[in-house]
Design an enzyme around this catalytic site. Structure first.
Site, PDB file in Angstrom:
ATOM      1  N   ASP A 104     -16.789  -4.606 -20.707  1.00 36.61           N
ATOM      2  CA  ASP A 104     -15.601  -4.477 -21.033  1.00 36.61           C
ATOM      3  C   ASP A 104     -14.814  -3.667 -21.324  1.00 36.61           C
ATOM      4  O   ASP A 104     -14.667  -3.706 -22.743  1.00 36.61           O
ATOM      5  CB  ASP A 104     -15.527  -6.314 -21.211  1.00 36.61           C
ATOM      6  CG  ASP A 104     -14.104  -6.337 -20.700  1.00 36.61           C
ATOM      7  OD1 ASP A 104     -13.090  -6.139 -19.745  1.00 36.61           O
ATOM      8  OD2 ASP A 104     -13.619  -7.707 -20.746  1.00 36.61           O
TER       9      ASP A 104
ATOM     10  N   SER B 124     -11.320 -13.801 -17.205  1.00 40.10           N
ATOM     11  CA  SER B 124     -10.193 -12.655 -17.719  1.00 40.10           C
ATOM     12  C   SER B 124      -9.234 -13.630 -18.823  1.00 40.10           C
ATOM     13  O   SER B 124      -9.286 -14.919 -19.232  1.00 40.10           O
ATOM     14  CB  SER B 124      -9.761 -12.236 -16.957  1.00 40.10           C
ATOM     15  OG  SER B 124      -9.116 -11.460 -17.314  1.00 40.10           O
TER      16      SER B 124
ATOM     17  N   HIS C 119     -15.149  -5.880 -16.695  1.00 35.73           N
ATOM     18  CA  HIS C 119     -14.721  -6.776 -16.640  1.00 35.73           C
ATOM     19  C   HIS C 119     -14.518  -7.557 -15.964  1.00 35.73           C
ATOM     20  O   HIS C 119     -14.821  -8.659 -16.049  1.00 35.73           O
ATOM     21  CB  HIS C 119     -12.702  -6.349 -17.003  1.00 35.73           C
ATOM     22  CG  HIS C 119     -11.856  -7.325 -17.262  1.00 35.73           C
ATOM     23  ND1 HIS C 119     -12.067  -8.166 -18.598  1.00 35.73           N
ATOM     24  CD2 HIS C 119     -11.359  -8.101 -16.795  1.00 35.73           C
ATOM     25  CE1 HIS C 119     -11.216  -9.301 -18.715  1.00 35.73           C
ATOM     26  NE2 HIS C 119     -10.994  -9.047 -17.171  1.00 35.73           N
TER      27      HIS C 119
HETATM   28  C1  LIG Z   1       1.809   1.000 -23.441  1.00 34.78           C
HETATM   29  C2  LIG Z   1       1.721  -1.229 -23.147  1.00 34.78           C
HETATM   30  C3  LIG Z   1       1.039  -1.015 -24.215  1.00 34.78           C
HETATM   31  C4  LIG Z   1       0.100  -2.495 -24.190  1.00 34.78           C
HETATM   32  C5  LIG Z   1      -1.199  -2.806 -24.230  1.00 34.78           C
HETATM   33  C6  LIG Z   1      -1.600  -4.467 -24.096  1.00 34.78           C
HETATM   34  C7  LIG Z   1      -2.959  -5.073 -23.997  1.00 34.78           C
HETATM   35  C8  LIG Z   1      -2.836  -6.009 -22.929  1.00 34.78           C
HETATM   36  C9  LIG Z   1      -4.451  -6.120 -23.119  1.00 34.78           C
HETATM   37  C10 LIG Z   1      -5.137  -7.052 -22.037  1.00 34.78           C
HETATM   38  C11 LIG Z   1      -4.467  -8.089 -21.762  1.00 34.78           C
HETATM   39  C12 LIG Z   1      -5.067  -8.761 -20.325  1.00 34.78           C
HETATM   40  C13 LIG Z   1      -4.962 -10.089 -20.349  1.00 34.78           C
HETATM   41  C14 LIG Z   1      -5.561 -10.568 -18.864  1.00 34.78           C
HETATM   42  C15 LIG Z   1      -6.358 -10.392 -18.324  1.00 34.78           C
HETATM   43  C16 LIG Z   1      -6.667 -10.169 -17.063  1.00 34.78           C
HETATM   44  O1  LIG Z   1      -6.522 -11.106 -16.556  1.00 34.78           O
HETATM   45  S1  LIG Z   1      -7.352  -9.097 -15.872  1.00 34.78           S
HETATM   46  C17 LIG Z   1      -6.802 -10.079 -14.269  1.00 34.78           C
HETATM   47  C18 LIG Z   1      -7.572 -10.598 -13.752  1.00 34.78           C
HETATM   48  N1  LIG Z   1      -6.552 -11.780 -12.759  1.00 34.78           N
HETATM   49  C19 LIG Z   1      -6.865 -11.686 -11.650  1.00 34.78           C
HETATM   50  O2  LIG Z   1      -8.334 -11.643 -11.459  1.00 34.78           O
HETATM   51  C20 LIG Z   1      -6.195 -12.040 -10.516  1.00 34.78           C
HETATM   52  C21 LIG Z   1      -5.529 -11.401  -9.483  1.00 34.78           C
HETATM   53  N2  LIG Z   1      -4.591 -12.352  -9.058  1.00 34.78           N
HETATM   54  C22 LIG Z   1      -3.745 -11.371  -8.405  1.00 34.78           C
HETATM   55  O3  LIG Z   1      -3.493  -9.996  -9.052  1.00 34.78           O
HETATM   56  C23 LIG Z   1      -2.872 -11.700  -7.476  1.00 34.78           C
HETATM   57  O4  LIG Z   1      -2.778 -13.240  -7.354  1.00 34.78           O
HETATM   58  C24 LIG Z   1      -2.917 -11.351  -6.020  1.00 34.78           C
HETATM   59  C25 LIG Z   1      -4.242 -11.026  -5.786  1.00 34.78           C
HETATM   60  C26 LIG Z   1      -2.460  -9.662  -6.023  1.00 34.78           C
HETATM   61  C27 LIG Z   1      -2.149 -11.711  -4.980  1.00 34.78           C
HETATM   62  O5  LIG Z   1      -0.138 -11.838  -5.069  1.00 34.78           O
HETATM   63  P1  LIG Z   1       0.464 -11.758  -4.877  1.00 34.78           P
HETATM   64  O6  LIG Z   1       2.037 -12.126  -5.174  1.00 34.78           O
HETATM   65  O7  LIG Z   1       0.177 -11.906  -3.109  1.00 34.78           O
HETATM   66  O8  LIG Z   1       0.349  -9.965  -3.815  1.00 34.78           O
HETATM   67  P2  LIG Z   1       1.027  -9.039  -3.881  1.00 34.78           P
HETATM   68  O9  LIG Z   1       2.205  -9.384  -3.255  1.00 34.78           O
HETATM   69  O10 LIG Z   1       0.380  -8.474  -2.187  1.00 34.78           O
HETATM   70  O11 LIG Z   1       0.462  -7.812  -4.423  1.00 34.78           O
HETATM   71  C28 LIG Z   1       1.262  -7.544  -5.556  1.00 34.78           C
HETATM   72  C29 LIG Z   1       1.198  -6.317  -6.346  1.00 34.78           C
HETATM   73  O12 LIG Z   1       0.051  -6.145  -6.802  1.00 34.78           O
HETATM   74  C30 LIG Z   1      -0.951  -5.534  -5.909  1.00 34.78           C
HETATM   75  N3  LIG Z   1      -2.128  -5.615  -5.212  1.00 34.78           N
HETATM   76  C31 LIG Z   1      -2.179  -6.568  -4.360  1.00 34.78           C
HETATM   77  N4  LIG Z   1      -3.618  -6.327  -4.087  1.00 34.78           N
HETATM   78  C32 LIG Z   1      -4.147  -5.427  -4.304  1.00 34.78           C
HETATM   79  C33 LIG Z   1      -5.417  -5.554  -4.588  1.00 34.78           C
HETATM   80  N5  LIG Z   1      -6.097  -5.506  -3.797  1.00 34.78           N
HETATM   81  N6  LIG Z   1      -5.479  -4.164  -5.726  1.00 34.78           N
HETATM   82  C34 LIG Z   1      -5.554  -3.823  -6.586  1.00 34.78           C
HETATM   83  N7  LIG Z   1      -3.668  -4.446  -6.169  1.00 34.78           N
HETATM   84  C35 LIG Z   1      -3.299  -5.597  -5.298  1.00 34.78           C
HETATM   85  C36 LIG Z   1       0.016  -5.196  -4.961  1.00 34.78           C
HETATM   86  O13 LIG Z   1      -0.591  -2.950  -5.379  1.00 34.78           O
HETATM   87  C37 LIG Z   1       1.766  -5.039  -5.910  1.00 34.78           C
HETATM   88  O14 LIG Z   1       1.424  -4.203  -6.501  1.00 34.78           O
HETATM   89  P3  LIG Z   1       3.900  -3.801  -5.995  1.00 34.78           P
HETATM   90  O15 LIG Z   1       3.265  -3.366  -5.000  1.00 34.78           O
HETATM   91  O16 LIG Z   1       4.106  -4.764  -6.690  1.00 34.78           O
HETATM   92  O17 LIG Z   1       3.254  -2.761  -7.278  1.00 34.78           O
END
Ligand SMILES: CCCCCCCCCCCCCCCC(=O)SCCNC(=O)CCNC(=O)[C@H](O)C(C)(C)COP(=O)(O)OP(=O)(O)OC[C@H]1O[C@@H](n2cnc3c(N)ncnc32)[C@H](O)[C@@H]1OP(=O)(O)O
Length: 460
Positions: free
Chosen positions: A365, A273, A399
């Site tokens: 994706d 990603s 994705h």
């Molecule tokens: C209308 C506008 C239109 C705009 C239209 C734009 C178009 C735009 C196109 C796209 C553009 C993309 C561009 C890049 C696409 C990627 O990059 S996709 C993402 C791939 N990312 C990853 O693989 C890295 C994932 N890593 C992480 O998310 C964080 O390291 C982790 C794992 C959540 C841990 O972080 P942390 O700070 O220790 O997390 P934590 O405090 O436990 O939780 C933070 C938040 O994540 C949530 N979370 C934690 N664990 C989980 C879980 N297992 N499952 C779900 N949620 C979780 C929590 O609920 C929390 O949310 P909030 O309560 O704050 O709302």
């Protein structure tokens, strides 16, 4: 496009099967039914091999013995993640004439999956909490998977006949975990058992930041020195990602290349990603990167500027009016990014790179147009006389192409979008894609980084 083959996987799976160990793990009392014939059996045993524990990416052999001939049963699996969220799967089976059931030979008759799926009870798990993704945060502890055999085919299951708990580990025996805090670099390095040196790989995740280690730790079990690299939202790194400075990543590359247990001259990159996009930028701007595997990455800067020395790559325009709604009420943002063929300044200058590339693409994706991006990179490289990259496309994969057996995360909160979006993918083809992608990337890195195909014994 190169068609992928799953035959190799089947062969390696068979090789990894160990000796059989039958253990009766739970014997419930017999059913009292007033003389009616019932299916419940008091002597059913559930066997999982390897026994008791295995690495997360290792296949399991699951079988049941001691059932009545043709007995209908339901197998269930459950796993609790570190935040307490439950993931579950179930499937209906029928024992053979000898009262046995082997998931490698007996097709599931329905449930979370159907057909011959020896690992369906893992990859078909679904979160109880909607839109929750299975993430392993602490690789030093295993996930515990509970398996149950229930009498009959009722959805909520009949009497429990047998149960087993199996640990799925993220560190193979002897793999060393070394936190890295060198200069500005914040990372964790995973080293295979000595002696090295080992081919080195930097591993990058995407939006959300933090430091996810599970892919790096698993890959270190295959003979690579793998450094999971944080780049924002971790420790003292920036909290957001307005500008991605390549100098930070350069420091990380130099650190890994100069590590005494890392084999030179160049290293590998693995990114998914946003991590794939950054890997592409690193391979374009920085030296010393021999090979890069990009999983569903972008060829354009997205959401932030990429900078290196006096150059900047601005982010592509976001086309808000192109965001659609799915019938499930999720946002579909796949058309919401301007093409880098239009926003030409956002196109990462891949033509400068001498890195060998492998692109792993989920054709469903919905995060962004990964297949289009891989094709455009290929065209650009070839137009500049560079080596044609390898592109492997997986139909109906979404994705998040993760290591094997992670359940599909087909939708969830997207931190850049600020809403729940669809990530695409269908469970079965996505699971097959993960299995193949995991093998493909190892083969690619072993070949490009000149290593022998060393594997750490998965026996834990
Ligand atoms: C209308 C506008 C239109 C705009 C239209 C734009 C178009 C735009 C196109 C796209 C553009 C993309 C561009 C890049 C696409 C990627 O990059 S996709 C993402 C791939 N990312 C990853 O693989 C890295 C994932 N890593 C992480 O998310 C964080 O390291 C982790 C794992 C959540 C841990 O972080 P942390 O700070 O220790 O997390 P934590 O405090 O436990 O939780 C933070 C938040 O994540 C949530 N979370 C934690 N664990 C989980 C879980 N297992 N499952 C779900 N949620 C979780 C929590 O609920 C929390 O949310 P909030 O309560 O704050 O709302």
């Amino acid at each position: 496009m190169v068609a992928s083959s799953f035959a190799v996987l089947r062969a390696s799976r068979l090789c990894q099967q160990g000796w059989k160990s039958w253990a009766r793990l739970l014997v419930p009392p017999p059913l009292s039914t007033g003389g009616w014939t019932t299916w419940a059996r008091t002597n059913a045993t559930l066997s999982v091999e390897p026994e008791a524990r295995s690495c997360w990416d290792e296949p399991l052999s699951i079988s049941v013995r001691g059932l009545a001939p043709e007995q209908p049963v339901t197998l269930r699996s459950v796993l609790r993640d570190e935040k307490g969220a439950l993931f579950r799967a179930h499937a209906r089976y029928r024992a053979d004439a000898g009262g046995e059931l082997d998931l490698a030979r007996t097709p599931a008759l329905g449930g979370s999956f159907s057909g011959l799926e020896p690992m369906g009870l893992l990859w078909a798990m679904e979160p109880e909490r909607p839109l929750w993704r299975l993430i392993k945060r602490d690789v030093q502890t295993p996930f515990e998977v509970e398996l149950e055999v229930l009498d009959g085919h009722e959805p909520d299951g009949g009497q429990r006949l047998a149960r087993a708990v199996h640990e799925r580990h993220f560190l193979a025996p002897g793999v060393r975990r070394v936190p890295v805090r060198e200069g500005r670099v914040r990372a964790t390095l995973f080293l295979p058992p000595e002696p090295g040196p080992f081919p080195g790989i930097i591993d990058l995740f995407g939006v959300g930041g933090g430091l996810l280690e599970y892919r790096a730790s698993l890959l270190a079990g295959k003979g690579f020195a793998v450094m999971a690299l944080a780049y924002y939202n971790y420790d003292d790194l920036p909290k957001n990602m307005e500008t991605m400075h390549m100098e930070y990543f350069e420091e990380a590359v130099n650190y890994l290349r100069s590590h005494p247990e890392v084999k030179g001259p160049g290293i590998g990159l693995l990114g998914i990603s946003k991590g794939g996009e950054l890997g592409l930028a690193m391979a374009s701007f920085l030296k010393g990167i021999t090979a890069a595997v990009v999983i569903n990455g972008s060829v354009a800067a997205v959401g932030n500027t990429i900078s290196y020395k006096d150059e900047t790559i601005p982010p592509v325009t976001i086309l808000r009016n192109q965001v659609k709604m799915t019938k499930d009420g999720l946002k579909d943002v796949v058309d919401a990014l301007q093409s880098p063929l239009v926003d030409k300044k956002s196109f990462i200058p891949v033509e400068r790179s001498d890195t060998a590339f492998l692109f792993l693409v989920g054709q469903d994706d919905h995060n962004w147009k990964s297949e289009f991006y891989a094709d455009e990179i290929s065209k650009r490289l070839q137009a500049h006389g560079k080596e044609k990259p390898q592109i492997i496309c997986y139909p109906a994969a979404g994705h998040y192409i993760e290591p094997p057996y992670f359940p599909l995360c087909s939708a969830g909160m997207h931190l850049l979008v600020g809403a729940n979006i669809t990530f695409g993918g269908e469970p079965k083809p996505h699971a097959m894609a993960q299995l193949d992608a995991w093998q493909q990337l190892q083969t690619f890195f072993h070949k490009q980084l000149g290593s022998e195909c060393l594997h750490v014994s998965p026996k834990i």
